[in-house]
Design a protein around this motif. Structure first.
Motif, PDB file in Angstrom:
ATOM      1  N   ASP A  17      49.255 -39.294  11.248  1.00 53.18           N
ATOM      2  CA  ASP A  17      48.729 -40.237  10.252  1.00 53.18           C
ATOM      3  C   ASP A  17      47.508 -41.011  10.737  1.00 53.18           C
ATOM      4  O   ASP A  17      46.905 -41.747   9.958  1.00 53.18           O
ATOM      5  N   ASP A  18      47.108 -40.853  11.975  1.00 53.42           N
ATOM      6  CA  ASP A  18      45.934 -41.547  12.510  1.00 53.42           C
ATOM      7  C   ASP A  18      44.688 -40.703  12.224  1.00 53.42           C
ATOM      8  O   ASP A  18      44.514 -39.622  12.805  1.00 53.42           O
ATOM      9  N   PRO A  19      43.793 -41.180  11.339  1.00 60.45           N
ATOM     10  CA  PRO A  19      42.604 -40.383  10.977  1.00 60.45           C
ATOM     11  C   PRO A  19      41.741 -40.026  12.184  1.00 60.45           C
ATOM     12  O   PRO A  19      41.200 -38.908  12.261  1.00 60.45           O
ATOM     13  N   ARG A  40      54.975 -36.777   5.153  1.00 60.85           N
ATOM     14  CA  ARG A  40      55.951 -35.698   4.993  1.00 60.85           C
ATOM     15  C   ARG A  40      55.637 -34.820   3.784  1.00 60.85           C
ATOM     16  O   ARG A  40      55.663 -33.593   3.883  1.00 60.85           O
ATOM     17  N   GLU A  41      55.363 -35.412   2.642  1.00 57.62           N
ATOM     18  CA  GLU A  41      55.120 -34.627   1.432  1.00 57.62           C
ATOM     19  C   GLU A  41      53.951 -33.669   1.619  1.00 57.62           C
ATOM     20  O   GLU A  41      54.048 -32.476   1.274  1.00 57.62           O
ATOM     21  N   THR A  42      52.852 -34.152   2.181  1.00 51.57           N
ATOM     22  CA  THR A  42      51.698 -33.286   2.409  1.00 51.57           C
ATOM     23  C   THR A  42      52.025 -32.187   3.407  1.00 51.57           C
ATOM     24  O   THR A  42      51.621 -31.027   3.238  1.00 51.57           O
ATOM     25  N   MET A  46      51.782 -28.225   2.685  1.00 45.55           N
ATOM     26  CA  MET A  46      50.949 -27.358   3.520  1.00 45.55           C
ATOM     27  C   MET A  46      51.779 -26.237   4.153  1.00 45.55           C
ATOM     28  O   MET A  46      51.320 -25.109   4.298  1.00 45.55           O
ATOM     29  N   LEU A  47      53.012 -26.566   4.529  1.00 41.96           N
ATOM     30  CA  LEU A  47      53.902 -25.552   5.110  1.00 41.96           C
ATOM     31  C   LEU A  47      54.167 -24.439   4.092  1.00 41.96           C
ATOM     32  O   LEU A  47      54.113 -23.253   4.418  1.00 41.96           O
ATOM     33  N   ARG A  48      54.436 -24.851   2.867  1.00 43.73           N
ATOM     34  CA  ARG A  48      54.714 -23.860   1.817  1.00 43.73           C
ATOM     35  C   ARG A  48      53.472 -23.017   1.518  1.00 43.73           C
ATOM     36  O   ARG A  48      53.567 -21.796   1.337  1.00 43.73           O
ATOM     37  N   PHE A  72      61.649 -37.380  11.908  1.00 41.85           N
ATOM     38  CA  PHE A  72      62.794 -36.463  12.016  1.00 41.85           C
ATOM     39  C   PHE A  72      63.114 -35.826  10.676  1.00 41.85           C
ATOM     40  O   PHE A  72      63.502 -34.647  10.628  1.00 41.85           O
ATOM     41  N   ALA A  73      62.971 -36.573   9.586  1.00 45.01           N
ATOM     42  CA  ALA A  73      63.202 -35.994   8.257  1.00 45.01           C
ATOM     43  C   ALA A  73      62.197 -34.882   7.980  1.00 45.01           C
ATOM     44  O   ALA A  73      62.536 -33.849   7.397  1.00 45.01           O
ATOM     45  N   THR A  74      60.952 -35.091   8.420  1.00 44.23           N
ATOM     46  CA  THR A  74      59.920 -34.067   8.243  1.00 44.23           C
ATOM     47  C   THR A  74      60.252 -32.816   9.058  1.00 44.23           C
ATOM     48  O   THR A  74      60.130 -31.683   8.571  1.00 44.23           O
ATOM     49  N   MET A  75      60.687 -33.011  10.306  1.00 43.36           N
ATOM     50  CA  MET A  75      61.032 -31.874  11.148  1.00 43.36           C
ATOM     51  C   MET A  75      62.204 -31.090  10.563  1.00 43.36           C
ATOM     52  O   MET A  75      62.190 -29.854  10.521  1.00 43.36           O
TER      53      MET A  75
END
Length: 460
Positions: A17-19, A40-42, A46-48, A72-75
Motif C-alpha cells: 500500500d506504500d506508493p 485486498r480487493e485489487t 489482479m490474481l483472477r 492474512f485474509a488476503t493471503m
C-alpha cells in the motif's frame, strides 16, 4: 508490449500500500511483468485476471495498515483461489511470530522490512524457479500417467493391481473360465474386457450382462434366447447373450444372483457347450468363454445351498481377487488426476489440476465405494470448484467448511479422514464399539484410544 517471438515475461504481483515502495519494487524487477495492488480487493482482482505465479505481500494492508488481519485474509484468499501460488510475505523487525504464522498458513517464504531489493530479488527468482520446476514436473507426470494403463483401459501404478493384470494376461489366451472376486466399484467389468482384449478372441464379441439387474423371470431369456411364440410377447426368435458372444467372451457380473433353476441350465452349457433357446428343441453349439464376477461370498452361499458347488468349480477354474481401492498404493491420486482431466474436458475446462490438500485427503480416505465413488467425487469437485485447482472442500468428504480449510498438510487430512471413518462405522453399527472396531479393521482398545484422541463421543 512484448516483442513478437519473445517469451512472455513471468508475472509478479506486488501487494503493497506504500506508493513509494510500489514504484521502487516495480523499477527493481524490469525482467518480470510486475502487477501492483494496494489492497485486498485489487489484489484478488489482479490474481483472477493475470494469474501470477509469485506474489509479494505486505501483511499491513488497509483498512488495518498497522496490523496483520487484512494481510492474512488476503493471503488466505489468494491460496484458496490459486493454491499453487508462491506467496512471499513481508515481516517487519520484531514480527517473527507473524512470519512463522504466515509460513504455517501456506506462505512460501518471507522477507524483512525495510526491504533489501537484492535479497528480495533472490527470494522472488527462486520462487519463480521452483514454480517452473513444478510445472515441468506436472507435464512429466501427465505423460507418466499415460503409461499407467494396463490391459487397455485399467489405470494403475499399484503393485497390487499390476499383479492382477499380470495374472489376467497369463490366462488370457486359454479357454479357462475366470472368476473375478472384488467389492462393488473395483473395476471388474473393465478387467473382464481387458482379459477379452488380450485374448485370441479379441476380434469377436465381448458381451456383458448384470445378473442382479434383470428380473428372475427374464434372466433365462436374456441368457439363452427364445423362439418365436415361446411365451406371450415372444413375437420373434431372439438370440440370448451366450449365443451373441459366440467366438468371444461373455461376462456374467454378479453371478451369485443367478437363481438355482437357471444355474442348472448354465452348468449344462458349460459342460457340453450347447444351448437350447426357450421354446426350442434344437441343441445349438456355442463357443463362448465365460468370465464372471461377484462381490458375494460364494463359499457361504454353497454352504447355504443357494449356489451350486459343481457350477462354482466350472466357473472358478481361475480365481482372481481384486483389491479394494484403499489397498492400491497411490492409485487414488493417480485415478483422481485421470478423472479430473476427463471431466474438466467435458464439463469445466477451467479446472486444471488438484491442490495438495485435496490429494492428501484423497489418499487418506478409505473409499468404501471404491473407484466408482472416487469417480463421482471428482466429477462433483470439477463442477463445484471455484478456482483452477480442486480443493479438499470440493470433494464433499463429510467435513464442514471449517474443517476442510484446515487441511493444510497430510497429518490434518488423515485426522479428518479418521474422524469421518470412525463416525461412519459407529453409525453403521448402532454405537456398538466392538462391531465398529471390526468394521474399521482395528482392535477395540485402539478404537477407544482414537475416540479419546479425537474427542468423539461413543454416541456420535
Amino acid at each position: 508490449m512484448p516483442d513478437k517471438g519473445k517469451e512472455p515475461l513471468e508475472k509478479l504481483l506486488i501487494v503493497e500500500d506504500d506508493p513509494g515502495l510500489q514504484k521502487q519494487l516495480k523499477w527493481a524487477y524490469e525482467d518480470f511483468e510486475v502487477i501492483v495492488a494496494g489492497d485486498r480487493e485489487t489484489a484478488i482482482n489482479m490474481l483472477r485476471a493475470e494469474e501470477p505465479d509469485v506474489v509479494t505481500l505486505d501483511l499491513g494492508l488497509p483498512p488495518d495498515p498497522d496490523g496483520t488481519t487484512e494481510g492474512f485474509a488476503t493471503m488466505d484468499a489468494i491460496l484458496s483461489l490459486k493454491p499453487d501460488t508462491k506467496v512471499i510475505v513481508a515481516s517487519g523487525h520484531g514480527e517473527k511470530d507473524s512470519a512463522l504464522r504466515a509460513i504455517a498458513s501456506g506462505a512460501w517464504d518471507f522477507y524483512q522490512k525495510p526491504v533489501d531489493i537484492d535479497e528480495l530479488g533472490l527470494i522472488v527468482r527462486r520462487a519463480f524457479h521452483v514454480r517452473k520446476l513444478e510445472i515441468e514436473n506436472s507435464v512429466l507426470s501427465a505423460k507418466h500417467d499415460d503409461n499407467h494403463q494396463v490391459l487397455g483401459q485399467i489405470i494403475t501404478g499399484a503393485p497390487e493391481m499390476l499383479k492382477v493384470a499380470q495374472m489376467i494376461e497369463r490366462v488370457a489366451d486359454t479357454n479357462a473360465s475366470v472368476m473375478l472376486l472384488g467389492a462393488s466399484g473395483t473395476g471388474k467389468e473393465l478387467l473382464a474386457r481387458g482379459l477379452h482384449d488380450s485374448s485370441n478372441r479379441r476380434d469377436n464379441a465381448f458381451v456383458a450382462i448384470n445378473c442382479a439387474a434383470i428380473p428372475e423371470n427374464l434372466l433365462e431369456s436374456e441368457l439363452f434366447g427364445h423362439e418365436k411364440g415361446a411365451f406371450t410377447g415372444a413375437v420373434k426368435t431372439t438370440e440370448g447373450k451366450i449365443e451373441q458372444a459366440n467366438g468371444g467372451t461373455l461376462f456374467l457380473d454378479e453371478v451369485g444372483d443367478i437363481p438355482l433353476p437357471l444355474q442348472v441350465k448354465l452348468l449344462r452349457f458349460i459342460q457340453e457347450r450347447v444351448i437350447e433357446r426357450i421354446g426350442g428343441r434344437k441343441a445349438i453349439p456355442v463357443d463362448t468363454r465365460i468370465v464372471c464376477a461377484t462381490h458375494q461370498n460364494l463359499d457361504e452361499m454353497i454352504a447355504d445351498n443357494s449356489f451350486r458347488e459343481d457350477l462354482y468349480y466350472r466357473l472358478a477354474e481361475i480365481v482372481i481377487k481384486i483389491p479394494a481401492l484403499a489397498e492400491r498404493s497411490g492409485d487414488a491420486s493417480l485415478l483422481a488426476r485421470h478423472f479430473q482431466k476427463k471431466f474438466a474436458e467435458e464439463i469445466n475446462p477451467a479446472v486444471k489440476g488438484i491442490a495438495p490438500d485435496a490429494l492428501a485427503a484423497l489418499e487418506a480416505w478409505d473409499w468404501p465405494g471404491n473407484v466408482r465413488e472416487l469417480e463421482n467425487r471428482i466429477k462433483r469437485a470439477v463442477i463445484m470448484a471455484d478456482g483452477k485447482m480442486i480443493a479438499a472442500k470440493d470433494l464433499d468428504m463429510g467435513e464442514s467448511d471449517e474443517e476442510t480449510t484446515d487441511l493444510l498438510n497430510l497429518k490434518a487430512a488423515r485426522e479428518a479422514a479418521d474422524r469421518a471413518a470412525i463416525i461412519r462405522a459407529i453409525s453403521q453399527t448402532d454405537g456398538n464399539i466392538s462391531n465398529a472396531a471390526k468394521l474399521l479393521g482395528i482392535s477395540r482398545p485402539t478404537l477407544y484410544d482414537l475416540l479419546k484422541q479425537y474427542q468423539l463421543q461413543q454416541a456420535s
